[in-house]
Design an enzyme around this catalytic site. Structure first.
Site, PDB file in Angstrom:
ATOM      1  N   GLU A  26      12.327 -16.477 -11.684  1.00  0.00           N
ATOM      2  CA  GLU A  26      13.143 -15.920 -12.775  1.00  0.00           C
ATOM      3  C   GLU A  26      14.384 -16.758 -13.074  1.00  0.00           C
ATOM      4  O   GLU A  26      15.335 -16.276 -13.682  1.00  0.00           O
ATOM      5  CB  GLU A  26      13.496 -14.467 -12.445  1.00  0.00           C
TER       6      GLU A  26
ATOM      7  N   CYS B 206       0.860  -1.173   0.000  1.00  0.00           N
ATOM      8  CA  CYS B 206       0.000   0.000   0.000  1.00  0.00           C
ATOM      9  C   CYS B 206       0.906   1.236   0.000  1.00  0.00           C
ATOM     10  O   CYS B 206       1.867   1.309   0.763  1.00  0.00           O
ATOM     11  CB  CYS B 206      -0.836  -0.050   1.270  1.00  0.00           C
TER      12      CYS B 206
ATOM     13  N   HIS C 297      15.427 -16.805 -16.726  1.00  0.00           N
ATOM     14  CA  HIS C 297      15.645 -15.524 -17.413  1.00  0.00           C
ATOM     15  C   HIS C 297      17.111 -15.449 -17.825  1.00  0.00           C
ATOM     16  O   HIS C 297      17.997 -15.877 -17.092  1.00  0.00           O
ATOM     17  CB  HIS C 297      15.309 -14.395 -16.440  1.00  0.00           C
TER      18      HIS C 297
ATOM     19  N   ASN D 194      11.772  -0.651  -6.968  1.00  0.00           N
ATOM     20  CA  ASN D 194      11.947  -1.259  -8.287  1.00  0.00           C
ATOM     21  C   ASN D 194      10.657  -1.117  -9.059  1.00  0.00           C
ATOM     22  O   ASN D 194       9.590  -1.514  -8.578  1.00  0.00           O
ATOM     23  CB  ASN D 194      12.270  -2.746  -8.135  1.00  0.00           C
ATOM     24  N   GLU D 195      10.758  -0.502 -10.225  1.00  0.00           N
ATOM     25  CA  GLU D 195       9.603  -0.409 -11.126  1.00  0.00           C
ATOM     26  C   GLU D 195       8.302  -0.110 -10.377  1.00  0.00           C
ATOM     27  O   GLU D 195       7.362  -0.920 -10.384  1.00  0.00           O
ATOM     28  CB  GLU D 195       9.467  -1.673 -11.963  1.00  0.00           C
TER      29      GLU D 195
ATOM     30  N   CYS E 101      -3.657   0.742  -4.731  1.00  0.00           N
ATOM     31  CA  CYS E 101      -4.238   0.059  -3.577  1.00  0.00           C
ATOM     32  C   CYS E 101      -5.566   0.731  -3.264  1.00  0.00           C
ATOM     33  O   CYS E 101      -5.706   1.947  -3.437  1.00  0.00           O
ATOM     34  CB  CYS E 101      -3.272   0.147  -2.403  1.00  0.00           C
TER      35      CYS E 101
ATOM     36  N   GLU F 113      18.102  -1.803 -16.941  1.00  0.00           N
ATOM     37  CA  GLU F 113      18.017  -3.246 -17.175  1.00  0.00           C
ATOM     38  C   GLU F 113      17.815  -3.490 -18.651  1.00  0.00           C
ATOM     39  O   GLU F 113      17.078  -2.756 -19.315  1.00  0.00           O
ATOM     40  CB  GLU F 113      16.795  -3.860 -16.464  1.00  0.00           C
TER      41      GLU F 113
HETATM   42  C1  GAL Z   1      12.058  -6.173 -14.726  1.00  0.00           C
HETATM   43  C2  GAL Z   1      12.257  -6.203 -13.221  1.00  0.00           C
HETATM   44  C3  GAL Z   1      13.358  -7.169 -12.830  1.00  0.00           C
HETATM   45  C4  GAL Z   1      13.154  -8.489 -13.523  1.00  0.00           C
HETATM   46  C5  GAL Z   1      13.107  -8.251 -15.003  1.00  0.00           C
HETATM   47  C6  GAL Z   1      12.944  -9.501 -15.823  1.00  0.00           C
HETATM   48  O1  GAL Z   1      10.845  -5.625 -15.099  1.00  0.00           O
HETATM   49  O2  GAL Z   1      12.595  -4.916 -12.745  1.00  0.00           O
HETATM   50  O3  GAL Z   1      13.355  -7.333 -11.427  1.00  0.00           O
HETATM   51  O4  GAL Z   1      11.970  -9.063 -13.087  1.00  0.00           O
HETATM   52  O5  GAL Z   1      12.016  -7.428 -15.305  1.00  0.00           O
HETATM   53  O6  GAL Z   1      12.944  -9.199 -17.205  1.00  0.00           O
END
Ligand code: GAL
Length: 680
Positions: free
Chosen positions: A364, A118, A367, A152-153, A158, A316
């Site tokens: 992940e 929240c 990934h 993060n992002e 909420c 990223e």
């Molecule tokens: C982003 C996120 C990361 C990871 C990544 C995977 O959106 O900030 O933590 O999840 O995607 O592509």
């Protein structure tokens, strides 16, 4: 004080979670050996590490992170230190359930996932401030600390009782009394008039979803809530480490590559010192060429760079594949280098990855990563990353340059974007971002630098504004636009513009006077076409197609550049040019294919096409410039899987291959040249 990212080399590295391997020191030793090999100089640590940093309430353990800082400093590297608010420890969620989110159906979420908090909860804000204070006190003097990466992002909403009350307070502050709110939201419609503040709720499928003013105010409220959450996070960092800039990683959607629109990034940007974003295009997909996708990525880079009109950071990207596209295809050979150098060409001060080492388990684990589970040194990803590491070393002086100055800007307003998407008219998918992409295509093709501007930015530095589908225009914006044109600016406007005011209430009786002055016409009716239908228009003796939206115009006082060729509005104006004061307005009353836009922009941009000491012969090639007062660097990139020829006028120094190029030069498939030219 202006805090900027201050390094003398490009950042190369990314998200690193050594806490996942803390009982396996060999893994960490291997990581640092591989970082050296791949020329990784930066780690982003602490994202999602709260449970390891504060295993029990009030009991902090930063020793593991200290040793990571030590190792990074031994290699003269950089640390981007994250605050951990994006995911919280189980103990915190269990002891203070109010920190978890409630959805718009009233369901309280349980512990798990991430970004599940929240934004209003005072306890959550306090806990975040506490741990951020401790992190800043503990690591603030570290010489390797270059940047704070908060949370993060940020995303999501909420609907708990505290958020509802905060929304009501926000509305009281904005409207003062319920009469004003009832009027702004047009609440006599369907008997929705409120007579007590407690009756006001956020939009929900269980209640009201169709009130346009409410929907818009809710988005604005979420923007402000996110900002106050960010300010709360950043306050101790700014106080304790006044020289370290604060960023958060922003997002763009996939596959469209449109900036995240859950809240207003243009407003949020004012509360950050530096912009960074996470770039995950589906390179190698089956419905776009690399050149087309490269263009859309170029556009979104321009959007993020423009948020502060300064260089930014790709926080990223994946070294190979993601784990969340519809198909997780790995990058083709050469693609990673091409995309990474494109980041830098457009103003990124580094190339950072998610993730440095692949997790062994959980969501992940598959990934792409610089260091994969098997044969980490032999993967294509590792080799590609090493190549980029070498490139960044070779172009190191470019760190002290900026992206070329733009004289063209695209106006983007979140308010307008939200309001038009929400409008129950026209068609379901209004394709606003695709329209922006279509206009941008011309400028990309000619390598004309483009900025984005918000309605609050200064327009005076631009020769040309592109203002497509600007549905919601505030009275303040109308004044500002009119004065920009009157003083010599030029603006291209389109169908579905200036329809509603800042409250999403329709303008009445006539189109706003300022728009009539600028464009010398008035729209009367919008003919909405089914996807299979089209109209035609005649422009410069050629026929072009019109789709989706064709407005009929009245009171035309301008020069008609094109007329419709059929239907009940045959022979009426479709494209109009009009002089206003020292400037000009161009109005495109219908949506066309790119072919018409190309011809149209050719007519009006002759003074804007840049001259380069290198010529291209294909639109697969992009030429971007980074410069400072003494130097110019040309990024010449081939976004095609075939070789392409370019021609160098005189001599240019190729920084990647460390040689001089002259005359005709072949660019390899997905190849790049970065040329240096002394002087300006
Ligand atoms: C982003 C996120 C990361 C990871 C990544 C995977 O959106 O900030 O933590 O999840 O995607 O592509």
């Amino acid at each position: 004080m202006k805090r900027i990212l201050n390094t003398n080399e490009f950042l190369h590295g990314g998200d690193y979670n050594p806490e996942q391997w803390w009982d396996e020191p060999d893994v960490i030793n291997q990581d640092f050996a591989l970082f050296k090999q791949a020329k990784i100089n930066t780690v982003t640590v602490g994202i999602f590490s709260w449970a390891k940093l504060e295993p029990e309430e009030g009991n902090y353990d930063f020793s593991w992170l200290d040793s990571i800082f030590d190792r990074v400093e031994e290699m003269n590297g950089h640390v981007v230190l994250a605050t951990p608010s994006g995911a919280r420890p189980a103990w915190l969620a269990q002891k203070y359930p109010e920190v978890l989110r409630t959805d718009n159906l009233g369901n309280k979420r349980g512990f798990g996932g991430r970004h599940n908090h929240c934004l209003t909860s005072p306890i959550y804000r306090e806990k975040v401030r506490e741990i951020n204070t401790k992190l800043a006190e503990h690591f603030g003097q570290r010489k390797s600390l270059v940047l704070w990466h908060i949370s993060n992002e940020y995303s999501g909403e909420c609907y708990c009782e505290s958020c509802k009350n905060a929304f009501r307070d926000w509305l009281k502050n904005k409207y003062g009394n319920l009469d004003n709110l009832n009027h702004a939201w047009w609440n006599t419609f369907w008997s929705h008039t409120y007579n007590d503040w407690s009756q006001v709720n956020p939009p929900s499928p269980l209640g009201e979803m169709g009130n346009k003013g409410m929907n818009l105010d809710w988005k604005r409220f979420i923007t402000d809530q996110t900002i106050s959450f960010i300010d709360n996070e950043a306050a101790p960092l700014r106080k304790i480490t006044p020289n370290v800039p604060v960023t958060t990683n922003m997002m763009a959607g996939n596959p469209l590559m449109d900036p995240f629109a859950g809240f207003d990034y243009q407003k949020v940007a004012k509360h950050l010192d530096f912009i960074s974003w996470d770039s995950y295009p589906a390179w190698g997909n089956d419905n776009q060429t690399t050149a087309e996708l490269g263009r859309n990525v170029g556009l979104v880079h321009d959007f993020f760079r423009s948020l502060k009109h300064q260089n930014f950071l790709v926080m990223e990207n994946t070294p190979s594949r993601v784990n969340w596209h519809s198909v997780d295809r790995a990058k083709r050979p050469g693609m990673h280098e091409l995309a990474s150098l494109q980041d830098v060409a457009r103003g990124s001060q580094g190339v950072l990855y998610f993730q440095l080492r692949a997790s062994r388990g959980s969501s992940e684990m598959f990934h792409g990563a610089v260091i994969e589970h098997l044969h980490p040194e032999q993967t294509r990803a590792f080799k590609d990353v090493t190549t980029v590491g070498k490139d960044l070393e070779n172009i190191r002086p470019i760190i002290n340059t900026n992206y070329a100055k733009a004289r063209v800007a695209i106006v983007f307003s979140y308010d307008s974007y939200w309001a038009l998407q929400d409008a129950e008219s026209y068609s379901k998918d209004k394709k606003i971002w695709q329209t922006i992409q279509k206009h941008y295509r011309y400028f990309y093709k000619h390598d004309i630098p483009v900025d984005f501007v918000s309605v609050e930015d200064d327009f005076s530095n631009y020769d040309l504004l592109i203002d497509p589908m600007h549905f919601l225009m505030s009275k303040a914006y109308l004044k500002k636009l009119a004065s920009y044109v009157k003083n010599g600016g030029r603006v291209v406007g389109t169908y579905i513009s200036g329809v509603v005011d800042e409250n999403d209430l329709a303008y009445m009786n006539e189109w706003p006077k300022e728009l009539q002055d600028i464009y010398g016409v008035e729209p009367l009716e919008t003919d909405v076409l089914y996807p299979g239908q089209s109209n035609t228009l005649n422009f410069d003796g050629h026929e072009y197609k019109a789709h989706d939206y064709c407005e009929t115009l009245i009171n035309c006082r301008g020069k008609v550049l094109a007329k419709y060729a059929s239907d009940f509005y045959q022979d009426t104006p479709a494209v109009v040019e009009h002089e206003y004061g020292a400037g000009k307005g161009y109005y495109l009353a219908c949506r066309t294919d790119y072919d018409l836009l190309e011809k149209f922009y050719e007519k009006i941009t002759a003074n804007l096409i840049p001259e380069f000491p290198v010529k291209k012969f294909s639109s697969n090639i992009s030429i971007q410039v980074r410069e400072n007062k003494d130097q110019k660097y040309y990024f010449v990139q081939n976004f095609s899987d075939k070789s392409e020829q370019i021609k160098v006028d005189g001599e240019l120094e190729d920084l990647l291959e460390k040689k001089i190029d002259r005359g005709e030069v072949v660019l390899n498939p997905f190849g790049s040249k970065i040329y240096y030219k002394k002087g300006n």
